[in-house]
Motif scaffolding. Sequence first.
Motif, PDB file in Angstrom:
ATOM      1  N   THR A   1       0.666  -3.630  -6.055  1.00  0.00           N
ATOM      2  CA  THR A   1       0.862  -2.300  -5.497  1.00  0.00           C
ATOM      3  C   THR A   1      -0.417  -1.490  -5.647  1.00  0.00           C
ATOM      4  OG1 THR A   1       3.215  -2.358  -6.106  1.00  0.00           O
ATOM      5  CG2 THR A   1       2.279  -0.219  -5.540  1.00  0.00           C
ATOM      6  N   TRP A   2      -0.971  -1.073  -4.503  1.00  0.00           N
ATOM      7  CA  TRP A   2      -2.196  -0.283  -4.496  1.00  0.00           C
ATOM      8  C   TRP A   2      -1.847   1.112  -4.018  1.00  0.00           C
ATOM      9  CZ3 TRP A   2      -6.431   0.692  -6.578  1.00  0.00           C
ATOM     10  CH2 TRP A   2      -7.502   1.329  -5.943  1.00  0.00           C
TER      11      TRP A   2
ATOM     12  N   ILE B   1      -9.462  -7.888  -4.510  1.00  0.00           N
ATOM     13  CA  ILE B   1      -8.805  -7.209  -5.631  1.00  0.00           C
ATOM     14  C   ILE B   1      -9.749  -7.147  -6.823  1.00  0.00           C
ATOM     15  CG2 ILE B   1      -6.754  -7.131  -7.083  1.00  0.00           C
ATOM     16  CD1 ILE B   1      -6.131  -7.028  -4.114  1.00  0.00           C
TER      17      ILE B   1
ATOM     18  N   VAL C   1       0.874  -1.177   0.000  1.00  0.00           N
ATOM     19  CA  VAL C   1       0.000   0.000   0.000  1.00  0.00           C
ATOM     20  C   VAL C   1       0.904   1.218   0.000  1.00  0.00           C
ATOM     21  CG1 VAL C   1      -1.860   1.214   1.155  1.00  0.00           C
ATOM     22  CG2 VAL C   1      -1.744  -1.271   1.293  1.00  0.00           C
TER      23      VAL C   1
ATOM     24  N   LEU D   1      -4.606  -2.485 -11.483  1.00  0.00           N
ATOM     25  CA  LEU D   1      -5.592  -2.698 -10.425  1.00  0.00           C
ATOM     26  C   LEU D   1      -6.587  -1.547 -10.449  1.00  0.00           C
ATOM     27  CD1 LEU D   1      -3.393  -3.764  -7.351  1.00  0.00           C
ATOM     28  CD2 LEU D   1      -4.398  -5.193  -9.134  1.00  0.00           C
TER      29      LEU D   1
ATOM     30  N   ASN E   1      -9.289  -1.451  -8.092  1.00  0.00           N
ATOM     31  CA  ASN E   1      -9.666  -1.156  -6.711  1.00  0.00           C
ATOM     32  C   ASN E   1      -9.222  -2.290  -5.794  1.00  0.00           C
ATOM     33  OD1 ASN E   1     -11.050   0.478  -4.683  1.00  0.00           O
ATOM     34  ND2 ASN E   1     -12.527  -1.190  -4.577  1.00  0.00           N
ATOM     35  N   VAL E   2      -8.934  -1.941  -4.540  1.00  0.00           N
ATOM     36  CA  VAL E   2      -8.629  -2.926  -3.504  1.00  0.00           C
ATOM     37  C   VAL E   2      -9.490  -2.595  -2.297  1.00  0.00           C
ATOM     38  CG1 VAL E   2      -6.908  -3.873  -1.935  1.00  0.00           C
ATOM     39  CG2 VAL E   2      -6.264  -3.318  -4.288  1.00  0.00           C
TER      40      VAL E   2
ATOM     41  N   SER F   1      -1.387   1.694 -10.118  1.00  0.00           N
ATOM     42  CA  SER F   1      -1.661   0.580  -9.209  1.00  0.00           C
ATOM     43  C   SER F   1      -1.707  -0.657 -10.090  1.00  0.00           C
ATOM     44  CB  SER F   1      -3.000   0.787  -8.496  1.00  0.00           C
ATOM     45  OG  SER F   1      -2.950   1.895  -7.620  1.00  0.00           O
TER      46      SER F   1
END
Length: 226
Positions: A93-94, A119, A61, A150, A152-153, A75
């Motif tokens: 990696t967010w 994820i 994060v 990515l 969204n997490v 991300s």
Amino acid sequence: MILSIETAHASWSDGKLSLSFDVIPENHSHLDLKTGEIFQDRGYATLRNQEDKQISATLFVAPRQQNAAGTELPSEMRYQSASGERVAEIWLTWRLADDQLTNLHSIILTGTIPRKAVIRFGVHNELEYGWEPDGSSQKWDNEKNRTIPLENVRFDFKLYDTRDSKASITEIPDRYDPDFFSDTGRVNFALLRKLSSLESRLERTNWLIGVIAVLILFFLLSRYWH
């Protein structure tokens, strides 16, 4: 993709807090890589005799940043090839805005660790589903696409059920319990409950003292007037 969080890591450097989590697919879900590795639970890998294909993953994060060209870093999920003594690994990696990152840090610093991360990839990602009808298998051509964005997490945190006497967070144990005292959130909650209980007792005591004082005063006055 739902990932169980096995371990949380925090480090402090240059006045900044860095967070990372060791993650593993939930239940029997697995991600098959074109390079031959399989991202799956270790117990499931043993059951399938695939320990030699096991690959680990770390979820970072991080704050939103820009590279030297002024482009915002993405991300993403990235395949890290083996190099020297370093084994191959998956890095997720967010990146969050500063205010969102601060909010997450404040939760983590209370000792509350998320139990899983959900994820979500973009609509047009490079993952394909396998033959399993329950969707537990996915494939990634990491030779063609070493990174996948990515979208969204979501972190899910465990909420303790105070009705469960076996895992109560409302009582401070009589003996030293490392599991209890290592969880700052549980300790704070238990202390607040204890203080609230003491405050209630003090209020009842003060009320009782007041009643006794009134009775004594009434008794003395009654004797004086007679």
